[in-house]
Motif scaffolding. Structure first.
Motif, PDB file in Angstrom:
ATOM      1  N   ALA A 193       0.855  -1.174   0.000  1.00  0.00           N
ATOM      2  CA  ALA A 193       0.000   0.000   0.000  1.00  0.00           C
ATOM      3  C   ALA A 193       0.899   1.235   0.000  1.00  0.00           C
ATOM      4  O   ALA A 193       1.973   1.227   0.619  1.00  0.00           O
ATOM      5  CB  ALA A 193      -0.896   0.010   1.235  1.00  0.00           C
ATOM      6  N   ASP A 194       0.470   2.278  -0.680  1.00  0.00           N
ATOM      7  CA  ASP A 194       1.286   3.492  -0.753  1.00  0.00           C
ATOM      8  C   ASP A 194       1.615   4.032   0.633  1.00  0.00           C
ATOM      9  O   ASP A 194       2.698   4.568   0.868  1.00  0.00           O
ATOM     10  CB  ASP A 194       0.553   4.568  -1.568  1.00  0.00           C
ATOM     11  CG  ASP A 194       0.517   4.238  -3.057  1.00  0.00           C
ATOM     12  OD1 ASP A 194      -0.319   4.821  -3.761  1.00  0.00           O
ATOM     13  OD2 ASP A 194       1.330   3.404  -3.499  1.00  0.00           O
ATOM     14  N   SER A 195       0.687   3.880   1.560  1.00  0.00           N
ATOM     15  CA  SER A 195       0.850   4.459   2.886  1.00  0.00           C
ATOM     16  C   SER A 195       1.941   3.784   3.718  1.00  0.00           C
ATOM     17  O   SER A 195       2.393   4.338   4.719  1.00  0.00           O
ATOM     18  CB  SER A 195      -0.475   4.405   3.655  1.00  0.00           C
ATOM     19  OG  SER A 195      -0.909   3.063   3.776  1.00  0.00           O
ATOM     20  N   VAL A 196       2.365   2.586   3.298  1.00  0.00           N
ATOM     21  CA  VAL A 196       3.369   1.868   4.094  1.00  0.00           C
ATOM     22  C   VAL A 196       4.689   1.684   3.362  1.00  0.00           C
ATOM     23  O   VAL A 196       5.657   1.172   3.943  1.00  0.00           O
ATOM     24  CB  VAL A 196       2.843   0.490   4.554  1.00  0.00           C
ATOM     25  CG1 VAL A 196       1.504   0.641   5.263  1.00  0.00           C
ATOM     26  CG2 VAL A 196       2.743  -0.497   3.402  1.00  0.00           C
ATOM     27  N   LYS A 197       4.744   2.089   2.097  1.00  0.00           N
ATOM     28  CA  LYS A 197       5.978   1.931   1.325  1.00  0.00           C
ATOM     29  C   LYS A 197       7.139   2.635   2.014  1.00  0.00           C
ATOM     30  O   LYS A 197       7.020   3.769   2.450  1.00  0.00           O
ATOM     31  CB  LYS A 197       5.785   2.500  -0.085  1.00  0.00           C
ATOM     32  CG  LYS A 197       4.980   1.613  -0.997  1.00  0.00           C
ATOM     33  CD  LYS A 197       4.833   2.231  -2.386  1.00  0.00           C
ATOM     34  CE  LYS A 197       4.001   1.357  -3.295  1.00  0.00           C
ATOM     35  NZ  LYS A 197       3.795   1.974  -4.624  1.00  0.00           N
ATOM     36  N   GLY A 198       8.249   1.930   2.092  1.00  0.00           N
ATOM     37  CA  GLY A 198       9.434   2.490   2.723  1.00  0.00           C
ATOM     38  C   GLY A 198       9.480   2.299   4.231  1.00  0.00           C
ATOM     39  O   GLY A 198      10.511   2.552   4.860  1.00  0.00           O
ATOM     40  N   ARG A 199       8.365   1.880   4.815  1.00  0.00           N
ATOM     41  CA  ARG A 199       8.319   1.661   6.271  1.00  0.00           C
ATOM     42  C   ARG A 199       8.096   0.196   6.638  1.00  0.00           C
ATOM     43  O   ARG A 199       8.626  -0.282   7.641  1.00  0.00           O
ATOM     44  CB  ARG A 199       7.202   2.505   6.883  1.00  0.00           C
ATOM     45  CG  ARG A 199       7.351   3.995   6.666  1.00  0.00           C
ATOM     46  CD  ARG A 199       6.302   4.786   7.451  1.00  0.00           C
ATOM     47  NE  ARG A 199       4.939   4.473   7.057  1.00  0.00           N
ATOM     48  CZ  ARG A 199       4.002   4.006   7.887  1.00  0.00           C
ATOM     49  NH1 ARG A 199       4.287   3.788   9.165  1.00  0.00           N
ATOM     50  NH2 ARG A 199       2.782   3.763   7.458  1.00  0.00           N
ATOM     51  N   PHE A 200       7.293  -0.494   5.856  1.00  0.00           N
ATOM     52  CA  PHE A 200       6.979  -1.889   6.128  1.00  0.00           C
ATOM     53  C   PHE A 200       7.696  -2.785   5.124  1.00  0.00           C
ATOM     54  O   PHE A 200       7.864  -2.430   3.954  1.00  0.00           O
ATOM     55  CB  PHE A 200       5.474  -2.150   5.993  1.00  0.00           C
ATOM     56  CG  PHE A 200       4.622  -1.506   7.047  1.00  0.00           C
ATOM     57  CD1 PHE A 200       5.133  -0.571   7.947  1.00  0.00           C
ATOM     58  CD2 PHE A 200       3.278  -1.830   7.147  1.00  0.00           C
ATOM     59  CE1 PHE A 200       4.338   0.025   8.909  1.00  0.00           C
ATOM     60  CE2 PHE A 200       2.463  -1.254   8.111  1.00  0.00           C
ATOM     61  CZ  PHE A 200       2.994  -0.328   8.984  1.00  0.00           C
ATOM     62  N   THR A 201       8.069  -3.984   5.591  1.00  0.00           N
ATOM     63  CA  THR A 201       8.695  -4.969   4.716  1.00  0.00           C
ATOM     64  C   THR A 201       8.065  -6.328   4.953  1.00  0.00           C
ATOM     65  O   THR A 201       8.019  -6.809   6.090  1.00  0.00           O
ATOM     66  CB  THR A 201      10.208  -5.061   4.985  1.00  0.00           C
ATOM     67  OG1 THR A 201      10.805  -3.776   4.806  1.00  0.00           O
ATOM     68  CG2 THR A 201      10.850  -6.056   4.026  1.00  0.00           C
ATOM     69  N   ILE A 202       7.592  -6.938   3.876  1.00  0.00           N
ATOM     70  CA  ILE A 202       7.023  -8.274   3.951  1.00  0.00           C
ATOM     71  C   ILE A 202       8.078  -9.279   3.529  1.00  0.00           C
ATOM     72  O   ILE A 202       8.893  -9.010   2.640  1.00  0.00           O
ATOM     73  CB  ILE A 202       5.759  -8.392   3.066  1.00  0.00           C
ATOM     74  CG1 ILE A 202       5.054  -9.720   3.298  1.00  0.00           C
ATOM     75  CG2 ILE A 202       6.105  -8.199   1.597  1.00  0.00           C
ATOM     76  CD1 ILE A 202       3.690  -9.821   2.604  1.00  0.00           C
TER      77      ILE A 202
END
Length: 123
Positions: free
Chosen positions: A60-69
């Motif tokens: 999701a755009d809102s988590v790009k750069g912060r979350f990693t799956i």
């Protein structure tokens, strides 16, 4: 059938980190994708991140750069590392697995959901 067990989540201050994990079990033959969704109070469930077996990871755009799956294909597990958490990330997070499992002599598809784990980010 396919069973999912989630772990992780909890309460964290803004800027902090949490890690969610999900393990899939059952008569799984192959997994098409593994991912995470979330649902905040009064809002619809939304995609956070998904990792298809044969495609590109999507965030999701809102988590790009912060979350990693990430996935461990040998163990049928998927994790979500969440960094720089913000209050708007507060939600119940659900693991999602799209798989094919063996039912006697038949191969069936299952889209399975975890029980959900609460993530609360305080400001």
């Amino acid at each position: 059938q396919v069973q999912l067990v989630e772990s992780g989540g909890g309460l964290v201050q803004a800027g902090g980190s949490l890690r969610l994990s999900c393990a899939a079990s059952g008569s799984i033959v192959t997994i098409a994708s593994m991912g995470w969704y979330r649902q905040a109070p009064g809002k619809q469930r939304e995609l956070v991140a998904v990792m298809p077996s044969g495609g590109s990871t999507k965030y999701a755009d809102s988590v790009k750069g912060r979350f990693t799956i990430s996935r461990d294909m040998a163990k049928n597990t998927v994790s979500l590392q969440m960094n720089r958490l913000q209050p708007e990330d507060t939600a119940v997070y659900y693991c999602n697995v799209d798989s094919y499992y063996r039912d006697a002599v038949v191969l069936r598809r299952a889209v399975s959901w975890g029980q959900g784990t609460q993530v609360t980010v305080s400001s």
